[in-house]
Design a protein around this motif. Structure first.
Motif, PDB file in Angstrom:
ATOM      1  N   LEU A   1      17.405  18.352   1.642  1.00 40.69           N
ATOM      2  CA  LEU A   1      18.241  17.338   1.340  1.00 40.69           C
ATOM      3  C   LEU A   1      19.568  17.756   1.836  1.00 40.69           C
ATOM      4  O   LEU A   1      20.034  16.834   2.882  1.00 40.69           O
ATOM      5  N   ARG A   2      19.559  18.947   1.980  1.00 39.30           N
ATOM      6  CA  ARG A   2      20.984  19.421   2.686  1.00 39.30           C
ATOM      7  C   ARG A   2      21.085  19.308   4.171  1.00 39.30           C
ATOM      8  O   ARG A   2      22.299  18.940   4.962  1.00 39.30           O
ATOM      9  N   ASP A   3      19.875  19.343   4.857  1.00 42.85           N
ATOM     10  CA  ASP A   3      20.112  19.080   6.390  1.00 42.85           C
ATOM     11  C   ASP A   3      20.014  17.511   6.451  1.00 42.85           C
ATOM     12  O   ASP A   3      20.859  16.968   7.774  1.00 42.85           O
ATOM     13  N   VAL A   4      19.334  16.718   5.778  1.00 50.98           N
ATOM     14  CA  VAL A   4      18.910  15.088   6.090  1.00 50.98           C
ATOM     15  C   VAL A   4      20.748  14.532   5.879  1.00 50.98           C
ATOM     16  O   VAL A   4      20.862  13.566   6.237  1.00 50.98           O
ATOM     17  N   GLU A   5      21.412  15.134   4.980  1.00 52.21           N
ATOM     18  CA  GLU A   5      22.748  14.469   4.539  1.00 52.21           C
ATOM     19  C   GLU A   5      23.755  14.807   5.625  1.00 52.21           C
ATOM     20  O   GLU A   5      24.599  13.992   6.079  1.00 52.21           O
ATOM     21  N   LYS A   6      23.136  15.450   6.637  1.00 50.80           N
ATOM     22  CA  LYS A   6      24.038  15.788   7.986  1.00 50.80           C
ATOM     23  C   LYS A   6      23.730  15.118   9.206  1.00 50.80           C
ATOM     24  O   LYS A   6      24.147  14.886   9.933  1.00 50.80           O
ATOM     25  N   PHE A   7      22.366  14.064   8.816  1.00 52.01           N
ATOM     26  CA  PHE A   7      22.017  13.373  10.042  1.00 52.01           C
ATOM     27  C   PHE A   7      22.978  12.314  10.516  1.00 52.01           C
ATOM     28  O   PHE A   7      23.811  11.732   9.707  1.00 52.01           O
ATOM     29  N   GLN A   8      22.785  12.074  11.799  1.00 53.56           N
ATOM     30  CA  GLN A   8      23.546  10.887  12.274  1.00 53.56           C
ATOM     31  C   GLN A   8      22.307   9.542  12.159  1.00 53.56           C
ATOM     32  O   GLN A   8      21.330   9.943  12.007  1.00 53.56           O
ATOM     33  N   THR A   9      22.767   8.428  12.337  1.00 54.24           N
ATOM     34  CA  THR A   9      22.088   7.263  12.379  1.00 54.24           C
ATOM     35  C   THR A   9      20.657   7.281  13.111  1.00 54.24           C
ATOM     36  O   THR A   9      19.688   7.051  12.764  1.00 54.24           O
TER      37      THR A   9
END
Length: 475
Positions: free
Chosen positions: A403-411
């Protein structure tokens, strides 16, 4: 931001799968066309052979007395014509020079067969020449007749493929004229690029299925930022025709085709939609069951080593973000100390991934002695076979991230979440942990999604074995 991308429960299981298995749209018409052409060619070749035998110089030969040899002649000629692609639609069907070449080549092959079988008793030279000339004449005449007949019928608006056009307002009239110029399509509907947006996509494809659309024409400007939409046409069994502009990009699954004088990229639909993804899922299930059974002694041995090395559980279960951003528990053999996740906050400053989206540290102090060995050969990933068995993962696909990584995703990064995550993937066999930039890894994941095929999965699995044995980029 993350919550915006959590989908409704009724989304299709995977970008590459289909809502039910169905035959490709318009396949029956194409089959009728091919069967008709083959029957006409068989009749033409048979007539030419009988005419040549009757009018040529008589010669005692099994070729003229045994009807089974006529079957061989027909098979060779039809086979060569098929290999040359002369049963394909459009200009291929009307390629008369190609037909002459194919028939001449088949005659040469028959001469070679006759020489090897019985060089003294084939047919006379006059019989051979008459057969060659009349084969060409009758096959070409039958093709001309069928072509004229189809043209007359289509001029009256019949036997046309129902198509849907997606284009921007400024190109609408130009594209309609281009499609109608072919006189084999009936435009059933027109829409702009907004119909392919995430919010409208479901309704669009339901409409296309309801109307029985066989092909969809989409302008490059309408699809350029939605390349993964190609999979939706693929899984719906609809052939996608991309009308290019001067700056078009060649999509990896497309083939070059001409509409009149205009170049067009075609992404063909499978004959049975969803069949390839169904095979992938069956392969995942069978392989995971076999591997879990065969590797059970290794599972037990690793479990004992972990228990003897450090206190804590054998398995490490972590929330990962999978298909359509849904959380699931991913299983691994524990390779770190028990409070590893709490200690990560103190190590964030030492993160070796340049853009900070992922967290990687070569000499991570949280890794145990046994854990270091397990990681070097990726043995810690073996329990994920149970995730594959449960349908939460696949053997091959983009790696599921915390979750920590995905929360930093761009669209743009969320395309990864449109397919089942995997134990291994193109990213992992192209450098594994040596890739220091998240964007490089995402590009590899997108390349995998765009080019996906069963053979690509097999290629990645074989390459994974080599990468793991060499310990490439593992830490």
């Amino acid at each position: 931001m993350f919550s915006k991308f959590i989908p409704a429960v009724n989304l299709q299981p995977d970008l590459r799968s289909a809502r039910g298995t169905r035959i490709q749209k318009g396949l029956s018409i194409r089959l009728i066309r091919v069967v008709t052409l083959i029957l006409l060619d068989i009749i033409s070749v048979s007539l030419a052979w009988n005419f040549a035998v009757f009018n040529g110089t008589p010669l005692q030969s099994p070729w003229t007395q045994n009807r089974s040899f006529l079957l061989l002649v027909i098979t060779v000629e039809i086979g060569v014509i098929a290999v040359k692609g002369l049963y394909h639609p459009g200009k291929h069907r009307r390629n008369y020079l190609g037909l002459i070449q194919a028939i001449s080549l088949s005659e040469c092959l028959l001469l070679l067969v006759a020489f090897l079988y019985e060089p003294e008793t084939y047919v006379s030279r006059s019989t051979f020449l008459i057969f060659w000339v009349f084969s060409i004449a009758l096959v070409c005449l039958s093709r001309l007749w069928i072509d004229v007949a189809i043209k007359v019928v289509r001029e009256k608006g019949a036997v046309r493929y129902p198509v849907f056009l997606i284009t921007d307002a400024e190109d609408k009239q130009q594209h309609i004229q281009l499609i109608e110029k072919e006189k084999c399509y009936a435009v059933q509907g027109i829409s702009d690029s907004s119909c392919l947006d995430r919010s409208n996509r479901k309704a669009t494809f339901e409409y296309l299925r309801k109307e029985g659309i066989v092909e969809a024409f989409v302008s490059w400007s309408a699809i350029k930022n939605r390349l993964y939409v190609c999979w939706h046409f693929h899984s719906a069994g609809i052939i996608l025709q991309i009308l290019p502009t001067k700056n078009e990009v060649h999509h990896p699954k497309s083939v070059f085709w001409m509409i009149g004088e205009t170049p067009c990229l075609t992404i063909p639909a499978p004959i049975i939609t969803g069949s390839d993804f169904w095979v992938k899922r069956c392969f995942d299930l069978v392989c995971s069951i076999i591997l879990i059974t065969l590797l059970s002694p290794i599972y037990l041995f690793i479990a004992i080593l972990i228990k003897l090395d450090s206190p804590g559980p054998i398995f490490f279960k972590q929330n990962r973000i999978g298909l359509h951003c849904k959380k699931f528990k991913m299983w691994k053999f524990r390779t770190m100390v028990v409070n590893a996740e709490k200690l990560q906050a103190d190590l964030e400053a030492k993160n070796e991934i340049k853009d900070g989206v992922l967290f990687k540290l070569k000499n991570d102090p949280r890794v145990t002695r046994v854990g270091k060995f397990l990681r070097s050969y990726s043995l810690d990933e073996l329990p994920q076979l149970f995730n594959v068995l449960l349908g939460e993962m696949s053997l091959v696909g983009p790696r599921p991230l915390p979750l920590r990584d995905v929360e930093k995703f761009q669209t743009m990064h969320f395309i990864r979440q449109e397919v089942l995550p995997g134990i291994t993937g193109l990213w992992q066999v192209s450098g594994r942990s040596d890739i220091e930039n998240f964007e490089e890894g995402v590009k590899l994941d997108i390349t995998y999604i765009e080019n996906w095929a069963l053979w690509l999965d097999l290629k990645i699995l074989l390459k994974t074995i080599r990468v793991v044995l060499q310990k490439t980029g593992a830490y």
